[in-house]
Design an enzyme around this catalytic site. Structure first.
Site, PDB file in Angstrom:
ATOM      1  N   LYS A   7      17.674   5.992  11.386  1.00  0.00           N
ATOM      2  CA  LYS A   7      16.875   4.946  11.113  1.00  0.00           C
ATOM      3  C   LYS A   7      15.611   5.025  11.992  1.00  0.00           C
ATOM      4  O   LYS A   7      15.736   5.345  13.451  1.00  0.00           O
ATOM      5  CB  LYS A   7      17.448   3.745  10.986  1.00  0.00           C
TER       6      LYS A   7
ATOM      7  N   SER B 272      16.780  -3.743   5.148  1.00  0.00           N
ATOM      8  CA  SER B 272      15.804  -2.785   5.454  1.00  0.00           C
ATOM      9  C   SER B 272      15.984  -1.426   5.743  1.00  0.00           C
ATOM     10  O   SER B 272      15.213  -0.645   5.894  1.00  0.00           O
ATOM     11  CB  SER B 272      15.087  -3.514   7.051  1.00  0.00           C
TER      12      SER B 272
ATOM     13  N   SER C 151      20.885  -5.807   6.345  1.00  0.00           N
ATOM     14  CA  SER C 151      20.144  -4.614   6.231  1.00  0.00           C
ATOM     15  C   SER C 151      20.812  -3.463   6.191  1.00  0.00           C
ATOM     16  O   SER C 151      20.548  -2.389   5.862  1.00  0.00           O
ATOM     17  CB  SER C 151      19.006  -4.456   7.473  1.00  0.00           C
TER      18      SER C 151
END
Ligand code: GLN
Length: 491
Positions: free
Chosen positions: A78, A158, A182
């Site tokens: 990420k 997210s 998330s």
């Protein structure tokens, strides 16, 4: 070659150990899959040269017999994790082309254990969002589509890039972070497994901060076992993060397949929402029945302060964000927009660098922390947070081992479908996940079925602090009963 990308991480580990293929072959197969899947927009940066170098290194370590637990396994990272020498942006324009001179502890531990980095994954700007639509790199497509439709759906957020890439077989697992859901919500939207460990289990050092008292790193993977393998490498004490806890990291994989007989599982009545789709209700009772059939005892329980969790979260999280994001001022990182005075420069940079959702959070956060409002909002939200935590503690004290809930109130929705007019519409997606962050507990999302349109749905299990093992054992029961789901390729 394509077949290599559909292996689970555990299967790939076996194949590598048996020398059925090399890490370089496995890595090349994934790099090719990534190239073919650019329409998904899951990766914001591909690092093929680095990946191949790491794969060669892993191959030579495997030959020498000191490969490490993740030797040769290609992963996606990420873009919230600082990676040394590799652009890290948190998917915000304000970081521009920021290249860290240091590596986050979590990713350093993955490389220590032999994993290979394929590239950096898309996410909501500064991890603020539930659909990956706030990213400065644009939205990510969910590899899942409604049956008979080609509407592009969001992968959740997210950690949307992480979930999409893992579901689309572009990487064998990915790092993610979870401040209010998330990891778990995007996992639920893509039929992947995501675990947010206990607050303090993984180091936050080198991860771009959103709300420091809630942020936790965790993996997204294609099976419960794979998630367990990844978490073992990601977790651990780090003196550089004072909130990281010094307790040994268990062998999480050993918990996968362990009996759940006699465990007491709470079903919280407050999670039964008015107007909740019948499919979610059905999934929830099916999940309960699977756990019962495996020997667990199901108990109806109450978490009376649940209804305050979402409003309290949307005070605490923006408050911390407004303070964490104060550092982006045009002086130290990335973007700088000049102005007549230094404060003009700050203002111009922040106005141009932050997207609309981030600006909204900074303003809300500053407001709830300002003199006169602090007591009414921030302090009250903190008190609510204590009550939410206490609700859980009381259940655990009564002998409840874990809590079963739906992971999300709906399946994945279309790009642009939610939150355009009213941001609260988007925030409501976090209704089942934020309580877990407020209480600092571990939570896992496991795929459990599909809705009438063929989209994946997931269940969430919430555990006691530092008892991720129970979540892996229970998660495995659900995975065994529900099976695993792979999207049909259209990209
Ligand atoms: N969707 C939530 C938010 O926007 C949670 C995001 C997260 O966990 N990072 O704040």
């Amino acid at each position: 070659m394509t077949a290599l990308t559909s292996l689970t991480l555990a299967e790939a580990r076996e194949g590598l150990a048996k020398k059925s293929f090399t890490s370089l072959e496995l890595t090349n197969a994934h790099l090719k899959a990534m190239e073919e899947a650019r329409a998904l927009n899951a990766f914001v940066l591909e690092t093929p040269d680095q990946a191949r170098a790491m794969a060669r290194e892993a191959d030579s370590r495997i030959i020498k017999g000191d490969g490490g637990p993740l030797a040769g396994i290609p992963l996606g990272i990420k873009d919230l994790f600082a990676t040394k020498g590799v652009r890290t942006t948190a998917c915000s324009k304000i970081l521009g082309d920021f290249v860290p001179t240091y590596e986050s502890t979590v990713t350093a531990q993955l490389w220590r254990d032999g994993a290979v980095m394929l590239g950096k994954l898309n996410n909501d700007e500064f991890a603020m969002g539930s659909s990956n639509e706030t990213s400065c790199f644009g939205p990510v497509a969910n590899p899942w589509r409604r049956e008979g439709s080609n509407t592009t759906l969001v992968p959740g957020g997210s950690s949307g890039g992480s979930a999409s890439a893992v579901a689309a077989l572009l990487c064998m697992g990915a790092t993610a972070t979870d401040t209010g859901g998330s990891i778990r919500q995007p996992a639920a939207f893509t039929a992947t497994v995501g675990i947010k460990p206990t607050y303090g289990r993984c180091s936050r050092w080198g991860i771009v901060a959103f709300a420091s008292s809630l942020d936790q790193a965790g993996p997204i993977a294609r099976s419960v076992r794979d998630a367990a393998l990844l978490l073992r490498s990601m977790a651990g004490h780090d003196p550089k993060d004072t909130t990281s806890v010094d307790t040994p990291v268990p062998d999480y994989e050993a918990a996968v397949g362990k009996s759940v007989k006699g465990m007491k599982i709470g079903i919280p009545r407050e999670y039964r929402l008015d107007g909740m789709p019948a499919e979610i209700e059905k999934l929830w009772s099916e999940g309960a029945a699977w756990l019962k059939a495996a020997g667990a005892e199901l108990v109806e329980v109450s978490l009376p302060h649940t209804k305050y969790a979402l409003p309290a979260y949307y005070i605490v999280a923006p408050a911390e964000a407004s303070s964490n994001l104060a550092r982006y001022d045009g002086v130290r990182y990335g973007l700088r927009v000049p102005g007549g005075s230094i404060s003009d420069m700050y203002e111009n940079t922040r106005a141009a660098g932050f997207g609309a959702e981030v600006r909204r959070r900074v303003m809300i956060g500053t407001y709830v922390l300002s003199a006169g409002y602090y007591d009414a909002y921030y302090l009250r939200a903190q008190k609510v947070r204590t009550l939410i935590k206490r609700d859980f503690e009381e259940l655990f004290a009564k002998g409840i081992n874990a809590i079963l809930t739906p992971a999300t109130p709906s399946a994945a929705f279309g790009v642009g479908e939610k939150g355009g007019g009213d941001p609260v519409e988007m925030y409501l997606n976090d209704i089942f996940t934020v309580t877990v962050n407020m209480a600092g507990l571990p939570g896992i999302a496991v795929p459990a079925g599909k809705d009438a349109q063929g989209l994946p749905l997931a269940l969430q299990l919430i555990g006691k602090p530092f008892d991720e093992e129970t979540l892996f054992s229970l998660g495995e029961v659900i995975e065994q009963a529900a099976g695993r789901f792979t999207p049909e390729r259209w990209w």
